[in-house]
Scaffold this motif. Structure first.
Motif, PDB file in Angstrom:
ATOM      1  N   PRO A   9       0.822  -1.208   0.000  1.00  0.00           N
ATOM      2  CA  PRO A   9       0.000   0.000   0.000  1.00  0.00           C
ATOM      3  C   PRO A   9       0.859   1.262   0.000  1.00  0.00           C
ATOM      4  N   SER A  10       0.200   2.387  -0.237  1.00  0.00           N
ATOM      5  CA  SER A  10       0.936   3.652  -0.251  1.00  0.00           C
ATOM      6  C   SER A  10       0.043   4.796   0.208  1.00  0.00           C
ATOM      7  N   VAL A  11       0.694   5.819   0.699  1.00  0.00           N
ATOM      8  CA  VAL A  11       0.068   7.116   0.917  1.00  0.00           C
ATOM      9  C   VAL A  11       0.495   7.944  -0.292  1.00  0.00           C
ATOM     10  N   ASP A  12      -0.452   8.270  -1.152  1.00  0.00           N
ATOM     11  CA  ASP A  12      -0.151   9.001  -2.381  1.00  0.00           C
ATOM     12  C   ASP A  12      -0.377  10.492  -2.186  1.00  0.00           C
ATOM     13  N   CYS A  13       0.690  11.258  -2.347  1.00  0.00           N
ATOM     14  CA  CYS A  13       0.622  12.714  -2.252  1.00  0.00           C
ATOM     15  C   CYS A  13       0.763  13.267  -3.664  1.00  0.00           C
ATOM     16  N   SER A  14      -0.284  13.907  -4.141  1.00  0.00           N
ATOM     17  CA  SER A  14      -0.278  14.476  -5.495  1.00  0.00           C
ATOM     18  C   SER A  14      -0.169  15.991  -5.403  1.00  0.00           C
ATOM     19  N   VAL A  56      -7.991  -5.582   1.868  1.00  0.00           N
ATOM     20  CA  VAL A  56      -7.157  -6.150   2.920  1.00  0.00           C
ATOM     21  C   VAL A  56      -5.699  -6.077   2.481  1.00  0.00           C
ATOM     22  N   GLY A  57      -4.819  -6.261   3.434  1.00  0.00           N
ATOM     23  CA  GLY A  57      -3.394  -6.248   3.130  1.00  0.00           C
ATOM     24  C   GLY A  57      -2.625  -5.846   4.361  1.00  0.00           C
ATOM     25  N   PHE A  58      -1.461  -5.271   4.117  1.00  0.00           N
ATOM     26  CA  PHE A  58      -0.576  -4.846   5.198  1.00  0.00           C
ATOM     27  C   PHE A  58      -0.419  -3.338   5.182  1.00  0.00           C
ATOM     28  N   ALA A  59      -0.338  -2.744   6.360  1.00  0.00           N
ATOM     29  CA  ALA A  59      -0.047  -1.315   6.487  1.00  0.00           C
ATOM     30  C   ALA A  59       0.949  -1.154   7.633  1.00  0.00           C
ATOM     31  N   GLY A  60       1.904  -0.261   7.450  1.00  0.00           N
ATOM     32  CA  GLY A  60       2.933  -0.049   8.460  1.00  0.00           C
ATOM     33  C   GLY A  60       2.392   0.615   9.711  1.00  0.00           C
ATOM     34  N   ARG A  61       2.843   0.146  10.861  1.00  0.00           N
ATOM     35  CA  ARG A  61       2.394   0.703  12.142  1.00  0.00           C
ATOM     36  C   ARG A  61       2.740   2.184  12.287  1.00  0.00           C
ATOM     37  N   GLY A  62       3.836   2.616  11.660  1.00  0.00           N
ATOM     38  CA  GLY A  62       4.301   3.991  11.823  1.00  0.00           C
ATOM     39  C   GLY A  62       3.303   5.036  11.384  1.00  0.00           C
ATOM     40  N   ASN A  63       2.458   4.730  10.400  1.00  0.00           N
ATOM     41  CA  ASN A  63       1.419   5.666   9.953  1.00  0.00           C
ATOM     42  C   ASN A  63       0.091   4.940   9.715  1.00  0.00           C
ATOM     43  N   ASP A  65      -2.688   4.656  11.563  1.00  0.00           N
ATOM     44  CA  ASP A  65      -3.923   5.414  11.798  1.00  0.00           C
ATOM     45  C   ASP A  65      -4.205   6.390  10.652  1.00  0.00           C
ATOM     46  N   GLU A  66      -3.162   7.049  10.157  1.00  0.00           N
ATOM     47  CA  GLU A  66      -3.334   7.966   9.026  1.00  0.00           C
ATOM     48  C   GLU A  66      -3.848   7.215   7.802  1.00  0.00           C
ATOM     49  N   TYR A  67      -3.265   6.042   7.530  1.00  0.00           N
ATOM     50  CA  TYR A  67      -3.678   5.268   6.361  1.00  0.00           C
ATOM     51  C   TYR A  67      -5.148   4.848   6.474  1.00  0.00           C
ATOM     52  N   LYS A  68      -5.549   4.384   7.666  1.00  0.00           N
ATOM     53  CA  LYS A  68      -6.951   3.995   7.866  1.00  0.00           C
ATOM     54  C   LYS A  68      -7.887   5.187   7.658  1.00  0.00           C
ATOM     55  N   LYS A  69      -7.486   6.369   8.106  1.00  0.00           N
ATOM     56  CA  LYS A  69      -8.323   7.560   7.917  1.00  0.00           C
ATOM     57  C   LYS A  69      -8.480   7.892   6.436  1.00  0.00           C
ATOM     58  N   LEU A  70      -7.407   7.721   5.660  1.00  0.00           N
ATOM     59  CA  LEU A  70      -7.492   7.969   4.215  1.00  0.00           C
ATOM     60  C   LEU A  70      -8.438   6.971   3.544  1.00  0.00           C
ATOM     61  N   LEU A  71      -8.396   5.705   3.973  1.00  0.00           N
ATOM     62  CA  LEU A  71      -9.322   4.703   3.436  1.00  0.00           C
ATOM     63  C   LEU A  71     -10.760   5.046   3.822  1.00  0.00           C
ATOM     64  N   ASP A  72     -10.958   5.442   5.070  1.00  0.00           N
ATOM     65  CA  ASP A  72     -12.304   5.839   5.526  1.00  0.00           C
ATOM     66  C   ASP A  72     -12.818   7.022   4.716  1.00  0.00           C
ATOM     67  N   PHE A  80      -6.877  -3.882   7.217  1.00  0.00           N
ATOM     68  CA  PHE A  80      -5.448  -4.048   7.001  1.00  0.00           C
ATOM     69  C   PHE A  80      -4.766  -4.496   8.275  1.00  0.00           C
ATOM     70  N   LEU A  81      -3.764  -5.325   8.127  1.00  0.00           N
ATOM     71  CA  LEU A  81      -2.975  -5.787   9.260  1.00  0.00           C
ATOM     72  C   LEU A  81      -1.799  -4.846   9.485  1.00  0.00           C
ATOM     73  N   ALA A  82      -1.572  -4.473  10.734  1.00  0.00           N
ATOM     74  CA  ALA A  82      -0.439  -3.600  11.066  1.00  0.00           C
ATOM     75  C   ALA A  82       0.828  -4.439  11.154  1.00  0.00           C
ATOM     76  N   VAL A  83       1.872  -3.961  10.499  1.00  0.00           N
ATOM     77  CA  VAL A  83       3.180  -4.622  10.516  1.00  0.00           C
ATOM     78  C   VAL A  83       4.240  -3.567  10.828  1.00  0.00           C
ATOM     79  N   PRO A  84       5.439  -3.995  11.223  1.00  0.00           N
ATOM     80  CA  PRO A  84       6.494  -3.017  11.532  1.00  0.00           C
ATOM     81  C   PRO A  84       6.817  -2.122  10.331  1.00  0.00           C
ATOM     82  N   GLY A  85       7.208  -0.889  10.635  1.00  0.00           N
ATOM     83  CA  GLY A  85       7.579   0.062   9.594  1.00  0.00           C
ATOM     84  C   GLY A  85       6.464   1.048   9.313  1.00  0.00           C
ATOM     85  N   SER A  86       6.628   1.779   8.231  1.00  0.00           N
ATOM     86  CA  SER A  86       5.626   2.758   7.801  1.00  0.00           C
ATOM     87  C   SER A  86       5.189   2.441   6.379  1.00  0.00           C
TER      88      SER A  86
END
Length: 139
Positions: A9-14, A56-63, A65-72, A80-86
């Motif tokens: 997954p990604s946080v896409d900044c345009s 579903v998939g993996f999202a880094g614990r470092g961000n 909550d931010e990723y879930k808010k973007l999906l919402d 998404f399952l939280a895994v180490p990293g961002s």
């Protein structure tokens, strides 16, 4: 039910600029941040078409909550399952000439235990009428 799987997954900044000039100051005309990743993009389309789906998939614990808010914010049902990293950040710079420059971050690393957890998670969503879409890369 359609389950979309996003392993990277990604946080896409345009960012939109008048004319992108490398090595110079470029003033932003617009800025947008949204959840990305190939599977998430499939879920966006399915959601817009009114098709029941869960991303579903993996999202880094470092961000996480931010990723879930973007999906919402996008109206995407997700688990998404939280895994180490961002979760990686991708930057897309577009200018008025229609030229786009992409800068993609490195993806998160997942282990065998994480993959096993994902299979268990997916098992809870699967029915005899389910479809699964696995898209994107692993890195």
């Amino acid at each position: 039910m359609i389950i979309t799987v996003t392993m990277n997954p990604s946080v896409d900044c345009s960012v939109t600029v008048e004319r992108f000039i490398p090595g110079d100051i470029n003033r932003a005309l617009g800025f947008q941040t949204e959840a990305g990743g190939k599977g998430v993009n499939v879920s966006k389309l399915l959601t817009n078409l009114g098709c029941e789906n869960t991303a579903v998939g993996f999202a880094g614990r470092g961000n996480y909550d931010e990723y879930k808010k973007l999906l919402d914010r996008a109206g995407i049902r997700h688990d998404f399952l939280a895994v180490p990293g961002s979760t990686r950040t991708n930057i897309k710079i577009s200018d008025s000439r229609g030229v786009t420059t992409d800068i993609n971050g490195a993806g998160i690393t997942v282990g065998a235990d994480d993959v096993h957890r994902l299979f268990e998670l997916m098992d809870g969503y699967l029915t005899p009428n389910s479809a699964v879409v696995i898209s994107g890369s692993l890195g």
